[in-house]
Design a protein around this motif. Structure first.
Motif, PDB file in Angstrom:
ATOM      1  N   ALA A 244       0.828  -1.213   0.000  1.00 19.75           N
ATOM      2  CA  ALA A 244       0.000   0.000   0.000  1.00 19.75           C
ATOM      3  C   ALA A 244       0.860   1.259   0.000  1.00 19.75           C
ATOM      4  O   ALA A 244       0.530   2.257  -0.657  1.00 19.75           O
ATOM      5  CB  ALA A 244      -0.932  -0.007   1.212  1.00 19.75           C
ATOM      6  N   GLN A 245       1.986   1.212   0.739  1.00 15.69           N
ATOM      7  CA  GLN A 245       2.874   2.366   0.773  1.00 15.69           C
ATOM      8  C   GLN A 245       3.565   2.576  -0.564  1.00 15.69           C
ATOM      9  O   GLN A 245       3.737   3.709  -1.017  1.00 15.69           O
ATOM     10  CB  GLN A 245       3.885   2.185   1.897  1.00 15.69           C
ATOM     11  N   VAL A 246       3.962   1.482  -1.209  1.00 14.43           N
ATOM     12  CA  VAL A 246       4.582   1.589  -2.536  1.00 14.43           C
ATOM     13  C   VAL A 246       3.615   2.213  -3.531  1.00 14.43           C
ATOM     14  O   VAL A 246       4.015   3.012  -4.393  1.00 14.43           O
ATOM     15  CB  VAL A 246       5.043   0.198  -3.021  1.00 14.43           C
ATOM     16  N   LEU A 247       2.338   1.864  -3.405  1.00 20.51           N
ATOM     17  CA  LEU A 247       1.314   2.425  -4.299  1.00 20.51           C
ATOM     18  C   LEU A 247       0.945   3.869  -3.948  1.00 20.51           C
ATOM     19  O   LEU A 247       0.147   4.485  -4.650  1.00 20.51           O
ATOM     20  CB  LEU A 247       0.063   1.551  -4.268  1.00 20.51           C
ATOM     21  N   ARG A 248       1.513   4.372  -2.841  1.00 19.65           N
ATOM     22  CA  ARG A 248       1.251   5.747  -2.380  1.00 19.65           C
ATOM     23  C   ARG A 248      -0.244   5.990  -2.144  1.00 19.65           C
ATOM     24  O   ARG A 248      -0.782   7.051  -2.481  1.00 19.65           O
ATOM     25  CB  ARG A 248       1.812   6.770  -3.374  1.00 19.65           C
ATOM     26  N   LEU A 249      -0.891   5.014  -1.551  1.00 20.70           N
ATOM     27  CA  LEU A 249      -2.300   5.188  -1.211  1.00 20.70           C
ATOM     28  C   LEU A 249      -2.444   6.185  -0.068  1.00 20.70           C
ATOM     29  O   LEU A 249      -1.528   6.366   0.740  1.00 20.70           O
ATOM     30  CB  LEU A 249      -2.920   3.843  -0.842  1.00 20.70           C
ATOM     31  N   GLN A 250      -3.603   6.779   0.019  1.00 27.99           N
ATOM     32  CA  GLN A 250      -3.856   7.833   0.999  1.00 27.99           C
ATOM     33  C   GLN A 250      -5.132   7.531   1.785  1.00 27.99           C
ATOM     34  O   GLN A 250      -5.994   6.773   1.315  1.00 27.99           O
ATOM     35  CB  GLN A 250      -3.994   9.199   0.296  1.00 27.99           C
ATOM     36  N   PRO A 251      -5.270   8.122   2.976  1.00 28.96           N
ATOM     37  CA  PRO A 251      -6.522   7.959   3.725  1.00 28.96           C
ATOM     38  C   PRO A 251      -7.731   8.329   2.870  1.00 28.96           C
ATOM     39  O   PRO A 251      -7.706   9.327   2.136  1.00 28.96           O
ATOM     40  CB  PRO A 251      -6.349   8.923   4.903  1.00 28.96           C
ATOM     41  N   GLY A 252      -8.734   7.495   2.945  1.00 30.21           N
ATOM     42  CA  GLY A 252      -9.933   7.690   2.132  1.00 30.21           C
ATOM     43  C   GLY A 252      -9.960   6.838   0.879  1.00 30.21           C
ATOM     44  O   GLY A 252     -11.022   6.680   0.263  1.00 30.21           O
ATOM     45  N   ASP A 253      -8.805   6.290   0.493  1.00 30.69           N
ATOM     46  CA  ASP A 253      -8.767   5.445  -0.704  1.00 30.69           C
ATOM     47  C   ASP A 253      -9.451   4.110  -0.424  1.00 30.69           C
ATOM     48  O   ASP A 253      -9.294   3.521   0.651  1.00 30.69           O
ATOM     49  CB  ASP A 253      -7.330   5.186  -1.148  1.00 30.69           C
TER      50      ASP A 253
END
Length: 240
Positions: free
Chosen positions: A29-38
């Motif tokens: 998830a961090q590699v994909l640069r996901l953010q809160p709300g995704d």
């Protein structure tokens, strides 16, 4: 499942409510640069999938809120197990990945007489864990919600398939019937395929004694990692 929605495997049983993603999924998830709300999709391999929303992205932790369970299955209409002589180099990784995409129920790596790669002990355990992770990643990508089991490498002479189902041996022997023969035999199936150079005459005889039936994929000689996948595709897609 929404197109493009990231999917993550969680080995522990899922339930609605707050959850910290396991380390592997959190790193992804961090590699994909996901953010809160995704929005993301989770699956635990026990059937169906779960919708979830990211609540917090930490340095090493990713907190999500798991929502509703969806009874979505994308399994092949036929249960097919592969038993393959381990091919050399990175080809086993490729075989496991594609077998997972094509719907294999399990993969049994085998150490045959002509096998180039023959891991044992700690090395075999590491290989098994690596190949299982490859299967997980393939399921995350292709949409499967049940991860095929990659068994520990076993010597061919010591291995016995589970009871039930038809057993097919990929063979270059003259007179072997075409692989399409297997389509007329419904139900679970085991597919045994050799490493580079194929199985020896003694290994084929052992397989026949254990209930395997010869089938041929035609006049062309396919690579060790190609042949079992061709048979898998025939059995899973030819009966779709």
């Amino acid at each position: 499942m929404l197109a493009g929605m990231p999917r993550f495997h969680c080995p522990e049983p899922l339930a609605a409510g707050p959850l910290l993603l396991p380390p592997g999924a959190a790193r992804h998830a961090q590699v994909l640069r996901l953010q809160p709300g995704d929005a993301i999709t989770l699956f635990d391999g026990r059937g169906g999938q779960w919708q979830a929303v990211i609540e917090r992205m930490g340095r090493s932790e990713v907190a999500v809120l798991v929502g509703a369970h969806q009874a979505v299955e994308r399994e092949a209409p036929r249960e097919v197990h592969l038993a393959v002589g381990i091919p050399a180099n990175e080809r086993m990784d490729w075989l496991v990945e594609k077998a997972s995409e094509l719907g294999a129920a399990s993969v049994q790596p085998l150490l045959a007489e002509r096998s180039v790669l023959k891991p044992n002990g700690e090395r075999a355990a590491k290989k098994q864990a690596h190949w299982q992770a490859v299967a997980v990643a393939a399921c995350e990508q292709c949409g499967r919600n049940r991860v095929p089991v990659v068994h520990a490498p076993a010597a061919l002479e010591d291995w016995q398939p589970a009871a039930g189902g038809r057993r097919w041996l990929l063979s270059l022997a003259d007179g072997a019937p075409g692989a399409a023969t297997a389509l007329s035999a419904p139900g679970p199936a085991w597919v045994l395929s050799g490493p580079e150079g194929g199985l020896t005459a003694q290994e084929e005889a052992l397989a026949l004694a254990r209930g395997f039936e010869r089938v041929s994929l035609g006049q062309r000689v396919l690579r060790a990692e190609t042949a079992p996948l061709a048979m898998l595709a025939l059995l899973t897609m030819g009966t779709a």
